[in-house]
Design an enzyme around this catalytic site. Structure first.
Site, PDB file in Angstrom:
ATOM      1  N   ASN A 163       0.793  -1.227   0.000  1.00 55.29           N
ATOM      2  CA  ASN A 163       0.000   0.000   0.000  1.00 55.29           C
ATOM      3  C   ASN A 163       0.826   1.280   0.000  1.00 55.29           C
ATOM      4  O   ASN A 163       0.439   2.276  -0.599  1.00 55.29           O
ATOM      5  CB  ASN A 163      -0.929  -0.001   1.225  1.00 55.29           C
ATOM      6  CG  ASN A 163      -1.829   1.207   1.277  1.00 55.29           C
ATOM      7  OD1 ASN A 163      -2.733   1.346   0.458  1.00 55.29           O
ATOM      8  ND2 ASN A 163      -1.579   2.110   2.215  1.00 55.29           N
ATOM      9  N   HIS A 164       1.966   1.228   0.697  1.00 54.92           N
ATOM     10  CA  HIS A 164       2.731   2.464   0.914  1.00 54.92           C
ATOM     11  C   HIS A 164       4.210   2.161   1.014  1.00 54.92           C
ATOM     12  O   HIS A 164       4.609   1.004   1.122  1.00 54.92           O
ATOM     13  CB  HIS A 164       2.255   3.142   2.211  1.00 54.92           C
ATOM     14  CG  HIS A 164       2.143   2.147   3.343  1.00 54.92           C
ATOM     15  ND1 HIS A 164       0.952   1.528   3.655  1.00 54.92           N
ATOM     16  CD2 HIS A 164       3.062   1.624   4.188  1.00 54.92           C
ATOM     17  CE1 HIS A 164       1.143   0.681   4.652  1.00 54.92           C
ATOM     18  NE2 HIS A 164       2.415   0.711   5.006  1.00 54.92           N
TER      19      HIS A 164
ATOM     20  N   ASP B   4       1.082   6.676   0.414  1.00 54.30           N
ATOM     21  CA  ASP B   4       0.469   5.575  -0.345  1.00 54.30           C
ATOM     22  C   ASP B   4       0.934   5.604  -1.796  1.00 54.30           C
ATOM     23  O   ASP B   4       1.081   6.676  -2.397  1.00 54.30           O
ATOM     24  CB  ASP B   4      -1.061   5.711  -0.347  1.00 54.30           C
ATOM     25  CG  ASP B   4      -1.683   5.166   0.916  1.00 54.30           C
ATOM     26  OD1 ASP B   4      -1.003   5.162   1.956  1.00 54.30           O
ATOM     27  OD2 ASP B   4      -2.864   4.759   0.873  1.00 54.30           O
TER      28      ASP B   4
ATOM     29  N   ASP C  50       0.237  -7.005   3.585  1.00 52.40           N
ATOM     30  CA  ASP C  50      -0.113  -5.952   4.535  1.00 52.40           C
ATOM     31  C   ASP C  50      -1.190  -5.031   3.973  1.00 52.40           C
ATOM     32  O   ASP C  50      -1.165  -4.681   2.792  1.00 52.40           O
ATOM     33  CB  ASP C  50       1.163  -5.134   4.815  1.00 52.40           C
ATOM     34  CG  ASP C  50       0.944  -4.048   5.835  1.00 52.40           C
ATOM     35  OD1 ASP C  50       0.747  -4.398   7.004  1.00 52.40           O
ATOM     36  OD2 ASP C  50       0.960  -2.857   5.452  1.00 52.40           O
TER      37      ASP C  50
ATOM     38  N   TYR D  93      -6.694  -1.355   1.056  1.00 48.60           N
ATOM     39  CA  TYR D  93      -6.628   0.095   0.855  1.00 48.60           C
ATOM     40  C   TYR D  93      -5.950   0.555  -0.430  1.00 48.60           C
ATOM     41  O   TYR D  93      -5.784   1.756  -0.655  1.00 48.60           O
ATOM     42  CB  TYR D  93      -5.920   0.735   2.066  1.00 48.60           C
ATOM     43  CG  TYR D  93      -6.463   0.229   3.378  1.00 48.60           C
ATOM     44  CD1 TYR D  93      -7.777   0.535   3.756  1.00 48.60           C
ATOM     45  CD2 TYR D  93      -5.709  -0.574   4.222  1.00 48.60           C
ATOM     46  CE1 TYR D  93      -8.303   0.045   4.936  1.00 48.60           C
ATOM     47  CE2 TYR D  93      -6.231  -1.062   5.413  1.00 48.60           C
ATOM     48  CZ  TYR D  93      -7.536  -0.749   5.763  1.00 48.60           C
ATOM     49  OH  TYR D  93      -8.049  -1.233   6.929  1.00 48.60           O
ATOM     50  N   LEU D  94      -5.569  -0.384  -1.274  1.00 48.37           N
ATOM     51  CA  LEU D  94      -4.735  -0.036  -2.426  1.00 48.37           C
ATOM     52  C   LEU D  94      -5.376   0.952  -3.400  1.00 48.37           C
ATOM     53  O   LEU D  94      -4.700   1.798  -3.980  1.00 48.37           O
ATOM     54  CB  LEU D  94      -4.375  -1.316  -3.206  1.00 48.37           C
ATOM     55  CG  LEU D  94      -2.997  -1.907  -2.957  1.00 48.37           C
ATOM     56  CD1 LEU D  94      -2.731  -2.089  -1.480  1.00 48.37           C
ATOM     57  CD2 LEU D  94      -2.839  -3.243  -3.676  1.00 48.37           C
TER      58      LEU D  94
ATOM     59  N   GLU E 185      -3.998  -9.705   5.009  1.00 48.46           N
ATOM     60  CA  GLU E 185      -4.368  -8.940   6.196  1.00 48.46           C
ATOM     61  C   GLU E 185      -5.449  -7.972   5.755  1.00 48.46           C
ATOM     62  O   GLU E 185      -5.158  -6.944   5.139  1.00 48.46           O
ATOM     63  CB  GLU E 185      -3.178  -8.148   6.760  1.00 48.46           C
ATOM     64  CG  GLU E 185      -3.508  -7.525   8.093  1.00 48.46           C
ATOM     65  CD  GLU E 185      -3.100  -6.066   8.287  1.00 48.46           C
ATOM     66  OE1 GLU E 185      -3.223  -5.565   9.399  1.00 48.46           O
ATOM     67  OE2 GLU E 185      -2.674  -5.415   7.317  1.00 48.46           O
TER      68      GLU E 185
ATOM     69  N   HIS F 136       1.470  -8.390  16.259  1.00 46.31           N
ATOM     70  CA  HIS F 136       2.353  -7.295  16.676  1.00 46.31           C
ATOM     71  C   HIS F 136       1.627  -5.960  16.771  1.00 46.31           C
ATOM     72  O   HIS F 136       2.219  -4.954  17.121  1.00 46.31           O
ATOM     73  CB  HIS F 136       3.507  -7.178  15.675  1.00 46.31           C
ATOM     74  CG  HIS F 136       3.009  -6.870  14.298  1.00 46.31           C
ATOM     75  ND1 HIS F 136       2.404  -7.824  13.499  1.00 46.31           N
ATOM     76  CD2 HIS F 136       2.979  -5.723  13.582  1.00 46.31           C
ATOM     77  CE1 HIS F 136       2.048  -7.258  12.355  1.00 46.31           C
ATOM     78  NE2 HIS F 136       2.388  -5.985  12.385  1.00 46.31           N
ATOM     79  N   ASP F 137       0.352  -5.925  16.390  1.00 43.30           N
ATOM     80  CA  ASP F 137      -0.429  -4.688  16.462  1.00 43.30           C
ATOM     81  C   ASP F 137      -1.313  -4.695  17.720  1.00 43.30           C
ATOM     82  O   ASP F 137      -1.312  -5.650  18.476  1.00 43.30           O
ATOM     83  CB  ASP F 137      -1.320  -4.560  15.221  1.00 43.30           C
ATOM     84  CG  ASP F 137      -0.497  -4.305  13.965  1.00 43.30           C
ATOM     85  OD1 ASP F 137       0.539  -3.613  14.073  1.00 43.30           O
ATOM     86  OD2 ASP F 137      -0.890  -4.784  12.896  1.00 43.30           O
TER      87      ASP F 137
HETATM   88  C1  NOJ Z   1      -0.611  -3.421   9.310  1.00 40.74           C
HETATM   89  C2  NOJ Z   1       0.605  -3.816  10.076  1.00 40.74           C
HETATM   90  O1  NOJ Z   1       0.355  -5.015  10.752  1.00 40.74           O
HETATM   91  C3  NOJ Z   1       0.915  -2.676  11.022  1.00 40.74           C
HETATM   92  O2  NOJ Z   1       1.906  -3.020  11.938  1.00 40.74           O
HETATM   93  C4  NOJ Z   1       1.287  -1.470  10.209  1.00 40.74           C
HETATM   94  O3  NOJ Z   1       1.472  -0.361  11.057  1.00 40.74           O
HETATM   95  C5  NOJ Z   1       0.201  -1.134   9.176  1.00 40.74           C
HETATM   96  N1  NOJ Z   1      -0.312  -2.271   8.500  1.00 40.74           N
HETATM   97  C6  NOJ Z   1       0.741  -0.209   8.129  1.00 40.74           C
HETATM   98  O4  NOJ Z   1       1.658  -0.906   7.328  1.00 40.74           O
END
Ligand code: NOJ
Ligand code: CA
Length: 566
Positions: free
Chosen positions: A110-111, A178, A208, A212-213, A250, A315-316
């Site tokens: 995406n970015h 983006d 990832d 949102y693309l 994701e 990890h989020d």
């Molecule tokens: C999802 C990832 O899991 C997260 O850690 C990241 O901050 C966002 N996408 C943006 O890439």
């Protein structure tokens, strides 16, 4: 060699694989600079093999200013020098394959980082060939229906860039512009990135921020048809040039949008089950698995050769975007009472911290995602019940160094503690003296040992568990969740007690079975069968998996106090 041949032979390997998420920076430091690295991961492959892991998911390993843990890439074709070299990467993949472990990478489409030369050139001149690689505006008012995702950190998806003399669009941090997927060169470049890493031996990608693309005025800029088309193109390249590799999406979206990412078996082989995840925790807190049944009913089955990717944590922050406002408030009441735990409206805590360090609950929740059709993604350290550090900013508190042994650096690094990538967890109950690989190795009945037993049983029974003739057994208002997994020639009954005390009952299976399964893992038999009737009794947070073949063999139950796993 045998392991390698096996790898090549199974094109739908991902359907019955335990994935393990590795944040390379926080896993193991091989050279004493305080930062985890690729050789560090390689040196821990035996640990992962013994745990029962079948695939690693490496968080971004590419050059990056690390303003978003590497999700801000500044060069897609290299390894971050602090993590190692391309040769270190090759060695990790080869050594993993030697052990029958696959490796997937993170594909961040995406970015990019604003430090990336593409953006640097784009912002410098309107005439740059890279200018159309990004999204620009003179007003910063377009796509106003696209919600801001990092709402605690960003006010708008547009940021003014003095150098460019225009606003640029970013769905995440302002340091992550983006890319413009309407521009053919961007799509072509991403295919090049895909080929580069698969060509070096990766077995696939976790993709990832998939939805949102593509941006379109008047829409919420999520999951638009062209997004699906792009990933179908990626998949076609993979199938044609790298058969046996897999894509995981994701896509933190509603049920209706999430299921679309499987396509017609021509898009993602796996999709992260975001709608189910928060419901698992709510069910546990409510003592009723009813809501789990509801979500499963609307998300199973999936197309042939596809699989859900279940997870408890990553990890989020633990995202609450897929539950109602009311459920969000209830969730925070159960699990987010410390105001520091909330980020972007969600909860930045680890599994063990959320579950109060209660091993039986941790095991049962893990067994739930292993018992469902699809694959489980484990987050590093959750197998030892690692805690978190709420004093660290944003999501850093759930990304602290892996705890290998007791001591000031938890055996993560030989650097002095103050030089570590992040400080070690210090909360009593979660510090390395209590929660670390070496400490738990030495303890019969420890969480680590029981996790290993659970994964071993899972890995020994994938032939049944890969069956998609999955029938959730309806137990009405019972606090017991039951899955019936009919496989070729045998079937497995999975039972989980969500009540805060013991639970008994009777359930009717869809077909007659042989009576009285034998328990193997530990404890007393938790159920007996008579024809298609099964009588069960489970203690608090107890679960059992029983196999009903022609010959009766049960996989056993895991009773919290039974000291299973020796
Ligand atoms: C999802 C990832 O899991 C997260 O850690 C990241 O901050 C966002 N996408 C943006 O890439
Ligand atoms: Ca290092």
């Amino acid at each position: 060699m045998a392991a390698l041949l096996n790898l090549l032979r199974k094109p739908d390997w991902y359907r019955t694989t335990v994935f393990y998420e590795v944040p390379v920076r926080s896993f193991f430091d091989s050279n004493g600079d305080g930062i985890g690295d690729l050789p560090g991961v390689t040196s821990k492959l035996d640990y992962l093999k013994e745990l029962g892991v079948g695939a690693l998911w490496l968080l971004p390993i590419y050059p990056s200013p690390w303003r978003d843990e590497g999700y801000d890439i500044s060069n897609h074709y290299a390894v971050h020098p602090l993590l190692g070299t391309l040769e270190d990467f090759d060695r990790l993949v080869a050594r993993a394959h030697d052990r029958g472990i696959r490796v997937i990478g993170d594909l961040v489409t995406n970015h990019v980082s604003m430090d990336h030369p593409w953006f640097q050139q784009a912002r410098a001149s309107r005439a740059s060939p890279y200018r159309p690689w990004f999204l620009w505006s003179d007003t910063g008012k377009e796509f106003s229906r696209a919600r801001v995702i990092f709402k605690d950190f960003e006010k708008s998806n547009w940021t003014w860039d003095e150098t460019a003399g225009q606003f640029y669009f970013h769905r995440f941090y302002e340091t992550q512009p983006d890319l413009n997927y309407d521009h053919p060169e961007v799509r072509a470049e991403m295919l090049k990135v895909v080929r580069f890493w698969l060509g070096r031996g990766l077995d696939g990608f976790r993709c990832d921020a998939v939805p949102y693309l593509i941006k379109r005025e008047g829409t919420n800029c999520q999951s638009l048809p062209e997004v699906h088309r792009f990933f179908q193109e990626v998949r076609a390249v993979m199938d044609a040039e790298f058969p046996g590799t897999a894509l995981v999406a994701e896509a933190n979206q509603t049920i209706a949008e999430t299921v679309q990412y499987f396509g017609a078996s021509n898009e993602f082989q796996m999709v992260m089950h975001f709608p189910l995840m928060p419901n698992l925790y709510l069910a546990l807190a409510e003592g009723s698995p009813q809501r789990i049944r509801h979500v499963l009913q609307s998300t199973l089955p999936v197309p042939r050769e596809c699989a859900w990717a279940y997870f408890l944590r990553n990890h989020d922050e633990l995202t609450l975007e897929q539950v109602s406002e009311d459920e969000r408030a209830r969730f925070r009441g159960f699990y987010g009472r410390d105001p520091r735990a909330i980020v972007n409206g969600s909860i930045r805590r680890r599994l063990a911290a959320l579950l109060g360090g209660d091993d039986p609950s941790i095991l049962m929740m893990t067994a739930v995602i292993l018992g469902l059709p699809g694959s489980a993604f484990l987050y590093y350290g959750d197998e030892i019940g690692m805690g978190d550090r709420l004093v660290l900013p944003d999501r850093d508190g759930v990304r602290t160094p892996m705890q290998w042994e007791d001591g000031p650096t938890a055996g993560f690094s030989t650097a002095p503690p103050e030089r570590l990538v992040r400080p070690i967890v210090t909360d009593p109950g979660f510090a390395p003296a209590a929660r670390s690989v070496a400490v738990e190795e030495a303890q019969p009945g420890s969480l680590l040992r029981r996790m290993r037993s659970l994964l071993r049983v899972y890995n020994e029974n994938t032939a049944v568990l890969s069956s998609y003739r999955f029938l959730p057994v309806d137990l009405g208002e019972s606090p017991v969740l039951a899955f019936w997994r009919p496989g070729p020639g045998e079937q497995i009954l999975c039972l989980y007690n969500f009540a805060t005390g013991p639970a008994s009952g009777t359930l009717t299976l869809p077909e007659a079975v042989d009576p009285t399964p034998i328990e193997v893992l530990a404890g007393e038999p938790s159920c007996e069968a008579l024809g298609s009737e099964v009588r069960f009794h489970l203690g608090r947070r107890e679960f059992s998996w029983s196999r009903f073949p022609a010959q009766i063999v049960s996989l056993g139950s895991v009773a919290p106090s039974a000291g299973a796993g020796r």
